[in-house]
Design a protein around this motif. Structure first.
Motif, PDB file in Angstrom:
ATOM      1  N   SER A   1      -2.836   3.279   1.556  1.00 38.75           N
ATOM      2  CA  SER A   1      -2.401   3.157   2.941  1.00 38.75           C
ATOM      3  C   SER A   1      -2.925   4.329   3.746  1.00 38.75           C
ATOM      4  CB  SER A   1      -0.870   3.149   2.981  1.00 38.75           C
ATOM      5  OG  SER A   1      -0.393   3.194   4.298  1.00 38.75           O
TER       6      SER A   1
ATOM      7  N   PRO B   1       0.824  -1.210   0.000  1.00 42.40           N
ATOM      8  CA  PRO B   1       0.000   0.000   0.000  1.00 42.40           C
ATOM      9  C   PRO B   1       0.860   1.264   0.000  1.00 42.40           C
ATOM     10  CG  PRO B   1      -0.666  -1.499   1.762  1.00 42.40           C
ATOM     11  CD  PRO B   1       0.600  -2.033   1.180  1.00 42.40           C
TER      12      PRO B   1
ATOM     13  N   ASP C   1       4.883   4.183   4.611  1.00 45.16           N
ATOM     14  CA  ASP C   1       4.786   3.263   3.483  1.00 45.16           C
ATOM     15  C   ASP C   1       6.186   2.986   2.946  1.00 45.16           C
ATOM     16  OD1 ASP C   1       5.428   5.505   1.946  1.00 45.16           O
ATOM     17  OD2 ASP C   1       3.545   5.555   0.851  1.00 45.16           O
TER      18      ASP C   1
END
Length: 151
Positions: A45, A33, A51
């Motif tokens: 996300s 994500p 991330d």
């Protein structure tokens, strides 16, 4: 100067995305994500979480000094790929004297075709398994291209 930096960091930083059950993969790479408001091939996300792009940027300075990188998870492969791309982007910016030149260089880099494992120009032959189908190659290209937009 470089020696001091290597000693200061002292270790390679690995991705925190070690056990990502339920995450689809393409060419052995997890399609993790991303913090994005743009609809694309990557799952979205939460904006408050880290991330893989955040990790690549955060760990770039430390990881770029190491020749060897022990891969502990498939996400580490993606981290290596993103680190390499950051390095390419910085090299493109070296000769730029103005913000406009730098912006143009980065936009042009972003418009270049992203090679997938097995294609000529892919920077890490053998690191990623070859795509098993045309669809997997397309999925891999789409994810890499989308992810590189956020660097």
């Amino acid at each position: 100067m470089i020696v001091a930096i290597v000693v200061m960091y002292g270790k390679v930083y690995h991705s925190s995305f070690v056990n990502e059950d339920g995450v689809s993969r393409a060419c052995g790479c997890p399609l993790l994500p991303l913090k994005s408001h743009i609809k694309g091939p990557a799952p979205v996300s939460d904006q408050d979480t880290t991330d893989i792009v955040d990790e690549a940027i955060t760990f770039f300075r430390a990881n770029v000094f190491f020749r060897n990188f022990d891969i502990k998870s498939p996400a580490d492969k993606l981290l290596i790929y993103l680190t390499s791309y950051i390095n390419i982007a910085l090299k493109r910016l070296e000769g730029c004297r103005t913000l406009a030149e730098g912006t143009k260089a980065i936009i042009n880099l972003g418009l270049e075709k992203v090679p997938v494992p097995g294609e000529s120009g892919f920077p890490f032959p053998g690191l990623f398994p070859l795509p098993q189908s045309h669809e997997e190659a397309g999925e891999s290209t789409d994810y890499y291209s989308f992810t590189l937009m956020f660097l």
